[in-house]
Design a protein around this motif. Structure first.
Motif, PDB file in Angstrom:
ATOM      1  N   PHE A   1      -7.498   5.327   9.233  1.00 34.50           N
ATOM      2  CA  PHE A   1      -6.687   5.597  10.418  1.00 34.50           C
ATOM      3  C   PHE A   1      -5.196   5.515  10.124  1.00 34.50           C
ATOM      4  CE2 PHE A   1     -10.271   5.593  13.210  1.00 34.50           C
ATOM      5  CZ  PHE A   1      -9.815   6.282  14.320  1.00 34.50           C
ATOM      6  N   VAL A   2      -4.788   4.438   9.497  1.00 38.86           N
ATOM      7  CA  VAL A   2      -3.358   4.212   9.284  1.00 38.86           C
ATOM      8  C   VAL A   2      -2.889   4.846   7.987  1.00 38.86           C
ATOM      9  CG1 VAL A   2      -1.569   2.449   9.082  1.00 38.86           C
ATOM     10  CG2 VAL A   2      -3.522   2.064  10.589  1.00 38.86           C
ATOM     11  N   GLY A   3      -3.725   4.771   6.946  1.00 40.17           N
ATOM     12  CA  GLY A   3      -3.277   5.200   5.626  1.00 40.17           C
ATOM     13  C   GLY A   3      -3.194   6.693   5.434  1.00 40.17           C
ATOM     14  N   PHE A   4      -4.185   7.443   5.927  1.00 44.18           N
ATOM     15  CA  PHE A   4      -4.228   8.875   5.630  1.00 44.18           C
ATOM     16  C   PHE A   4      -2.950   9.615   6.017  1.00 44.18           C
ATOM     17  CE2 PHE A   4      -9.165   9.392   5.615  1.00 44.18           C
ATOM     18  CZ  PHE A   4      -9.214   8.615   4.479  1.00 44.18           C
ATOM     19  N   PRO A   5      -2.438   9.461   7.254  1.00 41.95           N
ATOM     20  CA  PRO A   5      -1.223  10.207   7.588  1.00 41.95           C
ATOM     21  C   PRO A   5      -0.014   9.774   6.761  1.00 41.95           C
ATOM     22  CG  PRO A   5      -1.838   8.706   9.360  1.00 41.95           C
ATOM     23  CD  PRO A   5      -2.984   8.740   8.418  1.00 41.95           C
ATOM     24  N   ILE A   6       0.045   8.485   6.400  1.00 42.05           N
ATOM     25  CA  ILE A   6       1.168   7.995   5.590  1.00 42.05           C
ATOM     26  C   ILE A   6       1.054   8.513   4.160  1.00 42.05           C
ATOM     27  CG2 ILE A   6       2.235   5.920   4.620  1.00 42.05           C
ATOM     28  CD1 ILE A   6       1.457   4.495   7.222  1.00 42.05           C
ATOM     29  N   PHE A   7      -0.139   8.446   3.580  1.00 39.79           N
ATOM     30  CA  PHE A   7      -0.343   8.926   2.216  1.00 39.79           C
ATOM     31  C   PHE A   7      -0.035  10.415   2.118  1.00 39.79           C
ATOM     32  CE2 PHE A   7      -3.890   5.551   1.457  1.00 39.79           C
ATOM     33  CZ  PHE A   7      -2.930   4.551   1.512  1.00 39.79           C
ATOM     34  N   GLU A   8      -0.486  11.179   3.123  1.00 44.09           N
ATOM     35  CA  GLU A   8      -0.251  12.616   3.109  1.00 44.09           C
ATOM     36  C   GLU A   8       1.231  12.942   3.265  1.00 44.09           C
ATOM     37  OE1 GLU A   8      -2.161  16.627   5.139  1.00 44.09           O
ATOM     38  OE2 GLU A   8      -1.988  14.798   6.331  1.00 44.09           O
ATOM     39  N   ALA A   9       1.904  12.154   4.105  1.00 45.97           N
ATOM     40  CA  ALA A   9       3.333  12.403   4.318  1.00 45.97           C
ATOM     41  C   ALA A   9       4.140  12.154   3.043  1.00 45.97           C
ATOM     42  CB  ALA A   9       3.845  11.510   5.446  1.00 45.97           C
ATOM     43  N   LEU A  10       3.768  11.134   2.286  1.00 45.58           N
ATOM     44  CA  LEU A  10       4.540  10.767   1.103  1.00 45.58           C
ATOM     45  C   LEU A  10       4.134  11.533  -0.149  1.00 45.58           C
ATOM     46  CD1 LEU A  10       4.742   6.881   1.537  1.00 45.58           C
ATOM     47  CD2 LEU A  10       6.504   8.568   2.036  1.00 45.58           C
ATOM     48  N   TYR A  11       2.847  11.847  -0.305  1.00 44.83           N
ATOM     49  CA  TYR A  11       2.361  12.404  -1.569  1.00 44.83           C
ATOM     50  C   TYR A  11       1.542  13.681  -1.411  1.00 44.83           C
ATOM     51  CZ  TYR A  11       3.800   7.832  -3.167  1.00 44.83           C
ATOM     52  OH  TYR A  11       4.542   6.704  -3.434  1.00 44.83           O
ATOM     53  N   GLY A  12       1.522  14.243  -0.213  1.00 40.26           N
ATOM     54  CA  GLY A  12       0.843  15.506  -0.017  1.00 40.26           C
ATOM     55  C   GLY A  12      -0.652  15.438  -0.240  1.00 40.26           C
ATOM     56  N   LYS A  13      -1.234  16.529  -0.758  1.00 43.28           N
ATOM     57  CA  LYS A  13      -2.684  16.620  -0.941  1.00 43.28           C
ATOM     58  C   LYS A  13      -3.199  15.555  -1.893  1.00 43.28           C
ATOM     59  CE  LYS A  13      -6.338  19.806  -2.377  1.00 43.28           C
ATOM     60  NZ  LYS A  13      -6.641  21.156  -2.928  1.00 43.28           N
ATOM     61  N   GLN A  14      -2.443  15.268  -2.959  1.00 38.65           N
ATOM     62  CA  GLN A  14      -2.872  14.245  -3.917  1.00 38.65           C
ATOM     63  C   GLN A  14      -3.005  12.886  -3.244  1.00 38.65           C
ATOM     64  OE1 GLN A  14       0.047  13.086  -6.798  1.00 38.65           O
ATOM     65  NE2 GLN A  14      -1.465  12.241  -8.229  1.00 38.65           N
ATOM     66  N   GLY A  15      -2.066  12.565  -2.376  1.00 41.14           N
ATOM     67  CA  GLY A  15      -2.119  11.292  -1.669  1.00 41.14           C
ATOM     68  C   GLY A  15      -3.323  11.195  -0.755  1.00 41.14           C
ATOM     69  N   LEU A  16      -3.650  12.308  -0.104  1.00 38.59           N
ATOM     70  CA  LEU A  16      -4.803  12.310   0.799  1.00 38.59           C
ATOM     71  C   LEU A  16      -6.105  12.152   0.017  1.00 38.59           C
ATOM     72  CD1 LEU A  16      -5.745  12.521   3.694  1.00 38.59           C
ATOM     73  CD2 LEU A  16      -5.738  15.008   3.470  1.00 38.59           C
ATOM     74  N   GLU A  17      -6.211  12.817  -1.144  1.00 36.81           N
ATOM     75  CA  GLU A  17      -7.421  12.695  -1.970  1.00 36.81           C
ATOM     76  C   GLU A  17      -7.614  11.252  -2.444  1.00 36.81           C
ATOM     77  OE1 GLU A  17      -6.800  15.480  -5.085  1.00 36.81           O
ATOM     78  OE2 GLU A  17      -7.563  17.200  -3.942  1.00 36.81           O
ATOM     79  N   LEU A  18      -6.542  10.631  -2.923  1.00 36.54           N
ATOM     80  CA  LEU A  18      -6.642   9.238  -3.367  1.00 36.54           C
ATOM     81  C   LEU A  18      -6.962   8.315  -2.206  1.00 36.54           C
ATOM     82  CD1 LEU A  18      -3.602   9.147  -5.830  1.00 36.54           C
ATOM     83  CD2 LEU A  18      -6.008   9.139  -6.442  1.00 36.54           C
TER      84      LEU A  18
END
Length: 315
Positions: free
Chosen positions: A117-134
């Motif tokens: 819930f909290v991490g996905f939008p933040i990870f995607e905002a900072l690192y794009g697709k790679q952040g979302l996959e991780l």
């Protein structure tokens, strides 16, 4: 090797997760306060989550999961902070002579992050697709898996007056999400892939999970901290929001000398507020449900400015 960081705009779907989280917590609290739902309604929702929604979610994602070496650090991080949290709160409980249920609630909620819930939008905002996959790996092979395995072990141990390994084993085998995890392992071993019909049914069954779980937590949430509970919340949130990311930084950066986006995401993931499923499990096993609900309800909003500051520092 130079790593180029970039900031992208998170997708509307993932930003909606953050808004939905806060809306559901507030709606649950309002429903209880206005007496629009019967007393104990959260227990019915929790039973629905444990028996139907969480098993469907677990099998949907883990049955087809395939991981490789680049996902190792994000996979290990949730297990690390849960294990260290277990040791930390067990020692704290002995020092302060806390009730077993209180210690169990602190371990569960202090040791598991709300990555999806909290991490996905933040990870995607900072690192794009790679952040979302991780982030997906961190959630599925980390937070979700910890909650349905070690989380149940902790709940069984601290929820019983006289805990035994036989009792813990019986609880695991009687916990539907764990059985779904075992079925997912078998499915992985035989190379199973969801047929379209099965995937569609599982997706629809698991879709209400976040809303129902957050409403349940909100119904148990007390924004006023009762006398004598502030210290427990301070210890629990202090570990979850501050000590946990420091532990990850010390081991990943200080000891292992690892750097890069995967490590940065692990630091962010460790600092995220408690996972709502942890409060549901705590309630099911009678582990100080009011404290567990407050850990989630207060911890998630408090983690947001911390994550913003940490994200700025990492960049």
């Amino acid at each position: 090797m130079t790593v180029l960081y970039h900031i992208t705009t998170p997708s509307p779907a993932h930003m909606a997760n953050l808004v939905l989280l806060l809306v559901c917590l507030g709606a649950g609290a309002l429903l209880r306060r206005a007496q629009l739902v019967p007393s104990g309604a959260h227990a019915v929702l929790n039973q629905l989550i444990i028996v139907l929604l969480l098993p469907a979610l677990t099998f949907l994602h883990l049955a087809e999961a395939r991981f490789d070496q680049r996902f190792l650090l994000p996979m290990l991080m949730p297990w690390l902070i849960f294990g260290v949290g277990w040791l930390f709160f067990a020692a704290l409980g002995r020092q302060l002579r806390l009730a077993r249920g209180t210690v169990g609630a602190l371990i569960l909620t202090g040791g598991i992050s709300s990555v999806s819930f909290v991490g996905f939008p933040i990870f995607e905002a900072l690192y794009g697709k790679q952040g979302l996959e991780l982030g997906l790996v961190m959630s599925l092979a980390g937070s979700v898996l910890v909650s349905v395995t070690l989380g149940v072990v902790v709940a069984s141990w601290y929820g019983a007056a006289r805990p035994s390994w036989r009792g813990i084993g019986a609880n695991l085998m009687g916990f539907p999400p764990f059985l779904a995890f075992v079925a997912a392992l078998v499915a992985q071993a035989v190379g199973y892939r969801h047929p379209a019909l099965v995937r569609g049914v599982l997706e629809k069954l698991s879709a209400p999970f976040p809303v129902v779980a957050l409403l349940s937590v909100g119904m148990q949430l007390q924004f006023r901290v009762p006398a004598g509970r502030g210290q427990m919340l301070a210890w629990g949130l202090g570990y979850k929001l501050l000590l946990a990311p420091l532990v990850v930084w010390a081991l990943y950066v200080g000891v292992a000398q690892q750097h890069g986006p995967a490590v940065d995401l692990c630091l962010l993931g460790a600092a995220i507020g408690p996972m709502n499923t942890a409060a549901v499990i705590a309630d099911r096993y009678g582990l100080d449900p009011p404290l567990a609900a407050q850990m989630v309800g207060l911890g998630i909003p408090l983690s947001l400015p911390l994550l913003a500051l940490l994200g700025w520092w990492l960049h």
